[in-house]
Design an enzyme around this catalytic site. Structure first.
Site, PDB file in Angstrom:
ATOM      1  N   ARG A 407      -0.739   0.474   3.748  1.00 41.45           N
ATOM      2  CA  ARG A 407      -1.566   1.300   4.609  1.00 41.45           C
ATOM      3  C   ARG A 407      -1.638   0.417   6.234  1.00 41.45           C
ATOM      4  O   ARG A 407      -1.896  -0.739   5.909  1.00 41.45           O
ATOM      5  CB  ARG A 407      -3.170   1.653   4.230  1.00 41.45           C
ATOM      6  N   ARG A 437      -2.178   7.308  -0.908  1.00 39.51           N
ATOM      7  CA  ARG A 437      -2.938   8.530  -0.783  1.00 39.51           C
ATOM      8  C   ARG A 437      -3.755   8.604   0.503  1.00 39.51           C
ATOM      9  O   ARG A 437      -4.323   7.820   1.020  1.00 39.51           O
ATOM     10  CB  ARG A 437      -4.172   8.837  -1.887  1.00 39.51           C
ATOM     11  N   HIS A 467       1.646  -1.829  -4.189  1.00 40.42           N
ATOM     12  CA  HIS A 467       0.458  -2.115  -3.474  1.00 40.42           C
ATOM     13  C   HIS A 467       0.472  -3.522  -3.059  1.00 40.42           C
ATOM     14  O   HIS A 467      -0.679  -3.920  -2.616  1.00 40.42           O
ATOM     15  CB  HIS A 467      -0.634  -1.571  -4.770  1.00 40.42           C
ATOM     16  N   TYR A 500     -13.320  -4.724   6.485  1.00 37.25           N
ATOM     17  CA  TYR A 500     -13.059  -4.957   5.110  1.00 37.25           C
ATOM     18  C   TYR A 500     -12.955  -6.593   4.964  1.00 37.25           C
ATOM     19  O   TYR A 500     -12.566  -7.011   5.627  1.00 37.25           O
ATOM     20  CB  TYR A 500     -11.744  -4.414   4.374  1.00 37.25           C
ATOM     21  N   HIS A 624     -13.346  -6.227  -0.285  1.00 36.98           N
ATOM     22  CA  HIS A 624     -12.219  -5.913  -0.717  1.00 36.98           C
ATOM     23  C   HIS A 624     -11.194  -7.194  -1.203  1.00 36.98           C
ATOM     24  O   HIS A 624     -10.212  -6.684  -2.000  1.00 36.98           O
ATOM     25  CB  HIS A 624     -11.521  -5.025   0.469  1.00 36.98           C
TER      26      HIS A 624
END
EC number: 2.7.4.1
Length: 721
Positions: A407, A437, A467, A500, A624
C-alpha cells in the site's frame, strides 16, 4: 523467574473451549476504539475521530467478514471454527454483540459529545430548529449548490427498485398525488460529492455564554429533506426516512484463470463499484414498518440484517470536524524527529567518479558504519525511508533498486523516486501487490505509471499476496558491489506512517543482502529455495521456524533453565501457533503478548495458559509493528518484520521476518516492548472469557502512556527536550 511443571493431566489443547472466536475478538477490538471516544481524557475532536473510526471499521467488517459468513450460510457450510461455531452462530453472535455497541455509540454522540461540542462553539443543528435567517441561507444554498446534483428515482411497476450504491446515504420518500390521493415511493441519494455537513456563515452561527462561534451547520441530508418539494413539484411530501446500506465488497478472483492479472483485477473493481450483495441496512428507529418492509423486500434482506439507530446515520463522516482549526481540542502536534545518525546527511554527488566513501557523508556511509533502526512515527518516515530511496534514485553509483509495494499513498514520493531512478538509467524492479484489499485501484494506477517509464513491474505470485516490506539497493563501491537493504513492519506509505507505529531496519550485511536478493528472485522468477541465512520467509520456512523457536524455550525450561517469549503483533489467530503457546505455558515458559486487535488465545486458564498474559494498546497511533523476542537461555534472539501469527500470513502471503543481529538495536527493541508492557493508560488486559479490562492508575503507580513515553524518548535522543 517463576516456573510451573507441566501438568500430568492430559489435555486436548484443540478443544474449542480454549479458543476465542475471531470475529467476536475483532468486535472487542473495535469496542476498545469506541471506548477512546467515550473517555473524557481524550481531547474532544479526537473523540469524534474515534467515533468515526469505529463506524468506518464496522463498514469494512460488514463488507468483508459478515459478507463472507453470509455466503457460507447460503452455501450451507457446516464447518466449525476452532472455537466451535457455525457460520450462522457467528452471525447471530455478531448481531447480539453489535446492537448494544451501536446503541452506546449513538447515545454517547447525542447525549455527551454534542453538548460538549456546543460548549466549545461547535453546533450540529437539526434543520427544524433553525432560525428563519438560517433557513433562508440554507434554502438558497440548496437551490444553487445541491439541487442540480440530485436525481429522484421513482419506484413503481414501470420503475424497478433502483440500484443503491455501497455505503451511500439515501432518503426513502413517500409522495402523494393530490388529485388521485395515490401514494408513491421514491429514493433520493444524498450525494457523496458534497460535504456531509453544511456550515453556516459565522454571522449566522450560534453564540452561547460568550463562547466563540467555531462552527454552526446542519447535516446535508436534512437540507435535502426539507426541500424535497423542488424534486417532486405538484406532489405532496408525506414522509421521508434516511437509510444506508452496506454491500459485499470483497473481490472474487480466479488468478490461475487470469491471463493478465492487472486486467482481471480492473474488471473485478468495476464489479465492486457496481456492488455486491447487500449485507446490512441501517435505518432510524422511528422508520415506519411499511418503509422498513419495503426496503427489506427490495434489498432481499432479513430483519437480522437491520440495524436501527437514534440520530444520524453514517457517523464515519464525523471525521469532517478534524479539519477545524482548533488545536486546543486535539492531541498536541505530533513531533517527528530525524534519527540522530541521519541529521547531517549530504546529498549524493552527481559525479559518477565520486564514490562518497567517507563515513558520515551520505546515507549509505551511515549504514556501512552499523545497522540502523528507525521507529515511526516517532522518527520521521520521510527523513529515513523516503530519503533512502530518493538518495538511491539519484546516486550515480547505485545500479539497481528493487522493492515491494503493498500500500502506498495517492501522491507517493516513493513511487516518484522510483520513476526518477528509472529515468536516471538504473535497473528498477517493483513488485506491486494488486490484491491489497481496498487499495487495488491505487496500486493499478502506480503500476501503469511505473511501467510507462521502463520499471520492471511484477504482480506477485499466483495464490499468494506479497505482504513483505523490503527494499534492496545495489551500489558500486570501488572494486565491489554492495547491497543495502531496508526491512520494515509497515507499508511504504508516508501518510499512514504518521499514524501507524512501525519499525524499519537498514543494513548492508552481506548475509542479509544475499537473503533479500533470493527473496526478489523468488518473487520475480522461479525459485524453490527453502532455506535462508537470516530471514524467516512465509510461506517457505516461517511457520516451522516460529514453532521451533517456541519449542526451544519449552526445552530450556524442561532442562532446568528459564524460558521467556514476548511477541508484539496485530493479530493472533493461527490455531497451531496458539496450541504451541499453550504447550509452552504448561511447560513453564513465561509469555507476554502485545496484540492490538484479534486474539483467539485465552490467557490465564488453569493448567493451560496460566503463564500467558495478553495486552492490547489502543491510543493516538495505531500499533502496527511486529516484534518477536525469545530468551534462548540468555542467548537472546529478537526479530522484526511484516507477519502476524495468522494463517493467512504464515501460509498464504509472502512475508519476511528478520533476525536482529546488532546488540544495541536488540536492546532498543526490548526497551520498546518493556515500555509497552508497563503501560497503564492505553493498555487493556485480555481476560480468560475474551473481555478486556483497561488498566487503571493508582496513587502508587503514576500514569505511564507508552506512546507518549516513546515520543519523548525520540525527542530527547535529538536534544529537543
Amino acid at each position: 523467574m517463576p516456573k510451573s511443571k507441566k501438568s500430568a493431566t492430559p489435555i486436548n489443547l484443540n478443544d474449542p473451549q480454549y479458543y476465542l472466536n475471531r470475529e467476536l475478538s475483532w468486535l472487542e477490538f473495535n469496542n476498545r476504539v469506541l471506548h477512546e471516544a467515550c473517555d473524557p481524557r481524550t481531547p474532544l475532536l479526537e473523540r469524534l475521530k474515534f467515533l468515526a473510526i469505529f463506524s468506518s471499521n464496522l463498514d469494512e467488517f460488514f463488507m468483508v467478514r459478515v459478507a463472507a459468513l453470509k455466503q457460507q450460510v447460503e452455501a450451507k457450510v457446516s464447518q466449525l471454527t476452532p472455537d466451535g461455531r457455525t457460520p450462522q452462530q457467528q452471525l447471530d453472535d455478531i448481531r447480539s454483540t453489535l446492537v448494544p455497541q451501536i446503541t452506546k455509540q449513538h447515545q454517547h454522540f447525542d447525549q455527551a459529545l454534542q453538548p460538549l461540542l456546543a460548549s466549545h462553539g461547535i453546533h450540529i443543528l437539526d434543520y427544524i430548529n433553525l432560525s428563519q435567517k438560517q433557513r433562508t441561507y440554507l434554502d438558497n444554498y440548496y437551490e444553487d449548490q445541491i439541487f442540480p446534483v440530485l436525481t429522484p428515482l421513482a419506484v413503481d411497476p414501470s420503475h424497478p427498485f433502483p440500484y443503491i450504491s455501497n455505503l451511500s446515504l439515501n432518503l426513502a420518500v413517500v409522495v402523494k398525488n393530490p388529485d388521485t390521493e395515490e401514494e408513491f415511493f421514491a429514493r433520493v441519494k444524498v450525494p457523496s460529492v458534497l460535504p456531509r455537513f453544511l456550515p453556516l456563515p459565522p454571522e449566522l452561527g450560534i453564540q452561547e455564554n460568550e463562547q466563540p462561534v467555531n462552527w454552526t451547520g446542519v447535516p446535508l441530508e436534512q437540507a435535502i429533506a426539507h426541500n424535497l418539494e423542488s424534486l417532486f413539484p405538484g406532489m405532496n411530501i408525506q414522509e421521508y426516512h434516511p437509510f444506508r446500506i452496506t454491500r459485499d465488497a470483497d473481490l472474487a478472483l480466479e488468478e490461475d484463470e487470469a491471463d493478465d492479472l492487472l486486467l482481471a483485477i480492473e474488471q473485478e473493481l468495476r464489479k465492486r463499484r457496481m456492488g455486491g450483495t447487500p449485507v446490512r441496512l441501517e435505518i432510524q428507529s422511528q422508520t415506519p414498518e411499511a418503509i422498513r418492509s419495503r426496503l427489506l423486500q427490495d434489498l432481499e434482506l432479513t430483519e437480522s440484517d437491520v440495524y436501527e439507530v437514534d440520530g444520524l446515520l453514517g457517523l464515519r463522516d464525523l471525521m469532517y470536524f478534524m479539519a477545524l482549526p482548533l488545536p486546543e481540542l486535539k492531541d498536541p502536534p505530533r513531533q517527528s524527529v530525524v534519527h540522530s545518525r541521519l541529521q547531517r546527511l549530504k546529498e549524493p554527488s552527481l559525479s559518477p567518479d565520486a564514490l562518497d566513501m567517507e563515513e558520515g557523508k551520505d546515507f549509505f556511509a551511515v549504514i556501512r558504519e552499523k545497522d540502523l533502526l528507525v521507529h515511526h512515527p516517532y522518527q520521521s518516515f520521510s527523513a529515513t525511508v523516503v530519503r533512502f530511496i530518493t538518495h538511491a534514485a539519484h546516486d550515480p553509483n547505485v545500479l539497481a533498486i528493487k522493492m515491494t509495494l503493498y500500500r502506498t499513498s495517492g501522491d507517493s514520493p516513493i513511487v516518484n523516486a522510483l520513476i526518477a531512478a528509472a529515468e536516471n538509467g538504473k535497473q528498477v524492479s517493483v513488485l506491486v501487490e494488486l490484491k491489497a484489499r481496498f487499495d487495488e485501484e491505487n496500486n493499478i494506477y502506480w503500476a501503469r505509471r511505473l511501467e510507462r517509464v521502463g520499471v520492471h513491474v511484477v504482480y506477485g505470485l499466483v495464490g499468494l499476496k506479497t505482504h513483505s516490506k523490503i527494499v534492496l539497493v545495489v551500489r558500486r563501491e570501488k572494486d565491489r558491489m554492495r547491497r543495502y537493504v531496508h526491512i520494515g513492519t509497515g507499508n511504504y506509505n508516508p501518510k499512514t506512517a504518521r499514524l501507524y507505529t512501525d519499525l524499519g531496519l537498514f543494513s548492508c550485511r552481506e548475509e542479509l543482502g544475499a537473503d533479500i536478493t533470493d527473496i526478489f528472485n523468488f518473487l520475480t522468477g522461479y525459485s524453490l529455495q527453502k532455506s535462508y541465512r537470516e530471514l524467516l520467509v512465509a510461506p517457505v520456512n516461517m511457520r516451522d521456524r516460529f514453532l521451533s523457536l517456541i519449542h526451544r524455550e519449552m526445552e530450556n525450561v524442561q532442562n532446568g533453565f528459564s524460558g521467556r517469549i514476548v511477541a508484539k503483533m496485530n493479530s493472533l489467530v493461527d490455531p497451531q501457533i496458539i496450541t504451541t503457546l499453550y504447550e509452552a505455558s504448561r511447560a513453564g515458559v513465561q509469555i507476554d503478548l502485545i496484540i492490538r486487535g484479534i486474539c483467539c488465545l485465552r490467557p490465564g486458564l488453569k493448567d493451560v495458559s496460566e503463564n500467558i498474559r495478553v495486552i492490547s494498546i489502543i491510543g493516538r497511533f495505531l500499533e502496527h509493528s511486529r516484534i518477536f523476542y525469545f530468551y534462548n537461555n540468555e542467548q537472546e534472539e529478537i526479530y522484526i518484520g511484516s507477519a502476524d501469527w495468522m494463517r493467512r500470513n504464515l501460509d498464504r502471503r509472502v512475508e519476511v521476518i528478520t533476525l536482529v543481529k546488532d546488540s544495541d538495536i536488540a536492546k532498543d527493541l526490548q526497551e520498546i516492548m518493556g515500555i509497552m508492557l508497563a503501560d497503564n493508560r492505553q493498555a487493556w488486559d485480555l481476560q480468560p472469557d475474551g473481555s478486556y479490562v483497561q488498566r487503571q492508575t493508582h496513587e502508587d503507580s503514576p500514569e505511564t502512556n507508552s506512546q507518549k513515553t516513546l515520543m519523548n524518548m525520540a525527542l530527547r535522543s535529538t536534544g529537543i527536550v
